[in-house]
Design a protein around this motif. Structure first.
Motif, PDB file in Angstrom:
ATOM      1  N   TYR A   1      27.446  30.696  40.632  1.00 25.21           N
ATOM      2  CA  TYR A   1      26.254  30.556  39.793  1.00 25.21           C
ATOM      3  C   TYR A   1      25.719  29.130  39.839  1.00 25.21           C
ATOM      4  N   GLU A   2      24.436  29.043  39.609  1.00 28.88           N
ATOM      5  CA  GLU A   2      23.773  27.735  39.577  1.00 28.88           C
ATOM      6  C   GLU A   2      23.695  27.295  38.123  1.00 28.88           C
ATOM      7  N   LEU A   3      24.610  26.453  37.724  1.00 26.72           N
ATOM      8  CA  LEU A   3      24.693  26.027  36.322  1.00 26.72           C
ATOM      9  C   LEU A   3      23.737  24.858  36.114  1.00 26.72           C
ATOM     10  N   THR A   4      22.666  25.115  35.394  1.00 27.15           N
ATOM     11  CA  THR A   4      21.612  24.105  35.281  1.00 27.15           C
ATOM     12  C   THR A   4      21.543  23.447  33.907  1.00 27.15           C
ATOM     13  N   GLN A   5      22.231  23.999  32.929  1.00 31.25           N
ATOM     14  CA  GLN A   5      22.212  23.395  31.586  1.00 31.25           C
ATOM     15  C   GLN A   5      23.610  23.451  31.001  1.00 31.25           C
ATOM     16  N   ALA A   6      23.912  22.487  30.160  1.00 32.63           N
ATOM     17  CA  ALA A   6      25.196  22.503  29.452  1.00 32.63           C
ATOM     18  C   ALA A   6      24.965  22.115  27.991  1.00 32.63           C
ATOM     19  N   TRP A   7      25.514  22.897  27.103  1.00 33.21           N
ATOM     20  CA  TRP A   7      25.405  22.635  25.662  1.00 33.21           C
ATOM     21  C   TRP A   7      26.812  22.587  25.097  1.00 33.21           C
ATOM     22  N   GLN A   8      27.104  21.552  24.366  1.00 32.93           N
ATOM     23  CA  GLN A   8      28.420  21.454  23.754  1.00 32.93           C
ATOM     24  C   GLN A   8      28.392  22.150  22.393  1.00 32.93           C
ATOM     25  N   LEU A   9      29.367  23.003  22.163  1.00 35.17           N
ATOM     26  CA  LEU A   9      29.432  23.707  20.883  1.00 35.17           C
ATOM     27  C   LEU A   9      30.199  22.834  19.894  1.00 35.17           C
ATOM     28  N   MET A  10      29.573  22.549  18.775  1.00 38.70           N
ATOM     29  CA  MET A  10      30.143  21.623  17.798  1.00 38.70           C
ATOM     30  C   MET A  10      30.221  22.289  16.431  1.00 38.70           C
ATOM     31  N   HIS A  11      31.046  21.710  15.595  1.00 39.16           N
ATOM     32  CA  HIS A  11      31.262  22.267  14.262  1.00 39.16           C
ATOM     33  C   HIS A  11      30.500  21.452  13.226  1.00 39.16           C
TER      34      HIS A  11
ATOM     35  N   VAL B   1      32.192  23.975  25.940  1.00 42.09           N
ATOM     36  CA  VAL B   1      30.860  23.787  26.525  1.00 42.09           C
ATOM     37  C   VAL B   1      30.313  25.125  27.004  1.00 42.09           C
ATOM     38  N   LEU B   2      29.074  25.381  26.643  1.00 43.37           N
ATOM     39  CA  LEU B   2      28.384  26.583  27.098  1.00 43.37           C
ATOM     40  C   LEU B   2      27.467  26.186  28.255  1.00 43.37           C
ATOM     41  N   TYR B   3      27.793  26.656  29.443  1.00 46.06           N
ATOM     42  CA  TYR B   3      26.962  26.396  30.624  1.00 46.06           C
ATOM     43  C   TYR B   3      25.992  27.558  30.805  1.00 46.06           C
ATOM     44  N   LEU B   4      24.777  27.242  31.177  1.00 43.18           N
ATOM     45  CA  LEU B   4      23.768  28.276  31.377  1.00 43.18           C
ATOM     46  C   LEU B   4      23.363  28.347  32.837  1.00 43.18           C
ATOM     47  N   ALA B   5      23.246  29.569  33.320  1.00 43.65           N
ATOM     48  CA  ALA B   5      22.831  29.796  34.713  1.00 43.65           C
ATOM     49  C   ALA B   5      21.670  30.769  34.730  1.00 43.65           C
ATOM     50  N   GLN B   6      20.613  30.399  35.444  1.00 48.13           N
ATOM     51  CA  GLN B   6      19.472  31.310  35.532  1.00 48.13           C
ATOM     52  C   GLN B   6      19.595  32.245  36.720  1.00 48.13           C
ATOM     53  N   GLY B   7      20.602  32.079  37.512  1.00 49.67           N
ATOM     54  CA  GLY B   7      20.775  32.985  38.634  1.00 49.67           C
ATOM     55  C   GLY B   7      21.964  32.582  39.464  1.00 49.67           C
ATOM     56  N   GLU B   8      22.191  33.400  40.492  1.00 50.88           N
ATOM     57  CA  GLU B   8      23.308  33.138  41.384  1.00 50.88           C
ATOM     58  C   GLU B   8      22.841  32.301  42.558  1.00 50.88           C
ATOM     59  N   LEU B   9      23.801  31.642  43.202  1.00 53.64           N
ATOM     60  CA  LEU B   9      23.485  30.958  44.447  1.00 53.64           C
ATOM     61  C   LEU B   9      23.153  32.032  45.470  1.00 53.64           C
ATOM     62  N   GLY B  10      22.073  31.849  46.199  1.00 56.93           N
ATOM     63  CA  GLY B  10      21.698  32.856  47.185  1.00 56.93           C
ATOM     64  C   GLY B  10      20.720  32.299  48.173  1.00 56.93           C
ATOM     65  N   HIS B  11      20.425  33.120  49.195  1.00 55.72           N
ATOM     66  CA  HIS B  11      19.450  32.718  50.207  1.00 55.72           C
ATOM     67  C   HIS B  11      18.082  32.578  49.575  1.00 55.72           C
ATOM     68  N   LYS B  12      17.160  31.994  50.348  1.00 54.34           N
ATOM     69  CA  LYS B  12      15.792  31.869  49.883  1.00 54.34           C
ATOM     70  C   LYS B  12      15.214  33.237  49.553  1.00 54.34           C
ATOM     71  N   GLU B  13      15.538  34.232  50.388  1.00 54.65           N
ATOM     72  CA  GLU B  13      14.951  35.558  50.186  1.00 54.65           C
ATOM     73  C   GLU B  13      15.516  36.221  48.936  1.00 54.65           C
ATOM     74  N   GLN B  14      16.760  35.854  48.613  1.00 56.37           N
ATOM     75  CA  GLN B  14      17.406  36.491  47.478  1.00 56.37           C
ATOM     76  C   GLN B  14      17.009  35.843  46.160  1.00 56.37           C
ATOM     77  N   ARG B  15      16.586  34.587  46.218  1.00 55.27           N
ATOM     78  CA  ARG B  15      16.331  33.861  44.985  1.00 55.27           C
ATOM     79  C   ARG B  15      15.020  34.309  44.371  1.00 55.27           C
ATOM     80  N   GLY B  16      14.960  34.205  43.063  1.00 56.63           N
ATOM     81  CA  GLY B  16      13.770  34.618  42.347  1.00 56.63           C
ATOM     82  C   GLY B  16      13.697  36.120  42.185  1.00 56.63           C
ATOM     83  N   ASP B  17      14.759  36.809  42.622  1.00 51.71           N
ATOM     84  CA  ASP B  17      14.752  38.260  42.499  1.00 51.71           C
ATOM     85  C   ASP B  17      15.026  38.710  41.089  1.00 51.71           C
ATOM     86  N   HIS B  18      15.735  37.906  40.327  1.00 53.38           N
ATOM     87  CA  HIS B  18      16.070  38.314  38.969  1.00 53.38           C
ATOM     88  C   HIS B  18      14.814  38.482  38.161  1.00 53.38           C
ATOM     89  N   GLY B  19      14.690  39.640  37.571  1.00 54.50           N
ATOM     90  CA  GLY B  19      13.573  39.847  36.680  1.00 54.50           C
ATOM     91  C   GLY B  19      12.304  40.305  37.377  1.00 54.50           C
TER      92      GLY B  19
END
Lengths: 241, 222
Positions: A151-161, A221-239
């Motif tokens: 996965y392409e992890l593009t954001q990270a948020w730390q969970l705090m109390h 830490v909560l990492y966020l991924a908007q998609g998987e690593l993939g070829h150019k043709e495969q990317r942007g397919d989500h949604g």
């Protein structure tokens, strides 16, 4: 800007905790070579009357425009050119330049020649971080290596109390994940595997929770991924239906 | 646009790899447009001093001293947190960079800021074997001279090699007694963040929101 998220752990307990954005470790600022602090400033370059498009529309002959630029300076508004812009609102305007308060948003898919081949109404999905019911623990555990190579992890948020009860909840989850040496999928829906939506209209993303324990401290830490690593043709397919 | 990256894993020609990199983006084929009541496409504009201005071509950005003296780009230097000038790191296009094994934990100290698809012109056998086994490698990649050092991770997935450019993050070890850190860049209560972000996203990138129905994790991983 920090947010709140409702979270369920591996024991089925749930709590609402803080999400704090993880900042870049490299802090940069600019100075002159002599050490004087520098700031970035936005200034007004043109108004609606001095905008290049307006001038081109006013002077049909470019030679007339050139003469006018030399003799009359129509491209400069003496009162306002160079004014510092601290804040500006953004609006939609129609063809006549009048503001629209409720434009209809539509999504258009075009072919390679730029022709619209499909249209659909744009619908903003609300944030699902704070669900009314307790979210479901997905039960999906992935080795860290699998997550970072898939996965392409593009954001990270730390969970705090915000209080010690929340700390106990987060510490228990961090300790368990650290023991498992895995990351847990954090999602929504009946199976807990549907994507998270950070704010209204945001792109859905998969959340992966990583926990480490350092003595009496912990890092969740909560990492966020908007998609998987993939070829150019495969990317942007989500949604894309 | 593509870049070339030369890597040396050890001694000898067998340990040298040459890659051609092309950046991947997430641009959606769907473009969001705003329509007025008659179905005509709308434009974006900004309101400044009670005047509606076109969204493009009316604002100039510059660097200035606090006294208002405008500066050229060649007159300013990037500095670290204590104000010391950061060295300018040259582009890696003409150099051979070292490569070293990395761990998933190393990668988790970063978030991806760019992803490149890697075509191997020459691939060292040992590196190829390690990548096939799921290995992670760390190197340096700078498309242009910069003051900011970013880590570059080489990974392989389903026969394709990717280079992930990562930005190192600051984490806090949370303890029971430690209070929540103070919020930076606190926004006003009346700030309509959702509306602002939505309009920016639509207008600046033309990207449409993802549809949640197709973004889910496969069952095999559970």
């Amino acid at each position: 800007m920090r947010r709140r998220i409702r979270l369920t752990d591996h024991l089925g307990r749930d709590a609402t905790v803080w999400m704090v954005p993880c900042r870049s470790r490299i802090f940069r600022r600019y100075r002159t070579e002599s050490g004087v602090d520098v700031r970035s400033v936005q200034r007004m370059k043109a108004t609606s009357m001095t905008h290049p498009k307006t001038l081109l529309a006013r002077y049909s002959d470019p030679a007339d425009l050139a003469r006018s630029l030399i003799s009359e300076d129509p491209e400069i508004d003496i009162e306002r050119t160079g004014m510092v812009l601290d804040f500006s609102e953004r609006v939609w305007v129609d063809g006549e330049g009048k503001p629209l308060y409720t434009p209809r948003l539509e999504e258009v898919r075009r072919d390679s020649s730029g022709q619209a081949v499909e249209r659909r109404p744009w619908r903003a999905k609300p944030s699902n971080l704070l669900s009314h019911a307790a979210p479901v623990w997905s039960g999906v555990l992935l080795p860290r290596q699998t997550v970072v190579t898939r996965y392409e992890l593009t954001q990270a948020w730390q969970l705090m109390h915000g209080n010690t009860l929340e700390f106990d909840f987060l510490w228990g989850l961090a300790q368990w994940l650290d023991t498992q040496e895995c990351m847990a999928l954090v999602g929504r829906g009946r199976s807990g595997k549907d994507p998270l939506i950070m704010h209204r209209g945001a792109k859905p993303c998969l959340g992966f929770l990583d926990g480490r324990v350092f003595g009496e401290g912990m890092r969740l830490v909560l990492y966020l991924a908007q998609g998987e690593l993939g070829h150019k043709e495969q990317r942007g397919d989500h949604g894309e239906d | 646009m593509s870049w070339t990256l030369r890597l040396q894993a050890g001694d000898g020609l067998d340990s040298q790899s040459i890659f051609v990199l092309s950046r991947l983006d997430r641009k959606s084929p769907w473009q969001t447009v705003a329509l007025d009541l008659t179905g005509q496409a709308c434009r974006r504009a900004m309101v400044v001093d009670e005047e509606i201005l076109p969204a493009t071509g009316v604002v100039a950005s510059s660097y200035e001293t606090l006294t208002g003296r405008a500066l050229g780009k060649d007159e300013i230097v990037a500095c670290d947190v204590v104000g010391e000038p950061l060295p300018i790191l040259s582009s890696t296009k003409d150099s051979i960079e070292a490569i070293e094994p990395a761990t998933a934990e190393d990668m988790l100290e970063h978030v991806a800021v760019a992803v490149y698809e890697v075509q191997a012109v020459r691939l060292a056998p040992s590196l190829e074997a390690a990548l096939r086994m799921g290995g992670i490698f760390r190197t340096r990649f700078r498309p242009r001279a910069t003051a900011q050092e970013r880590a570059a991770f080489l990974v392989a997935r389903e026969g394709t090699i990717f280079l992930i450019l990562g930005e190192r993050l600051e984490f806090t070890v949370a303890t029971r007694e430690a209070p929540l850190p103070p919020e930076e860049d606190a926004l006003d209560d009346d700030w309509d963040e959702d509306g602002w972000l939505r309009m920016d996203e639509v207008a600046d990138t033309g990207t449409a929101p993802f549809d949640t129905r197709t973004l889910s994790i496969s069952e095999e991983t559970s």
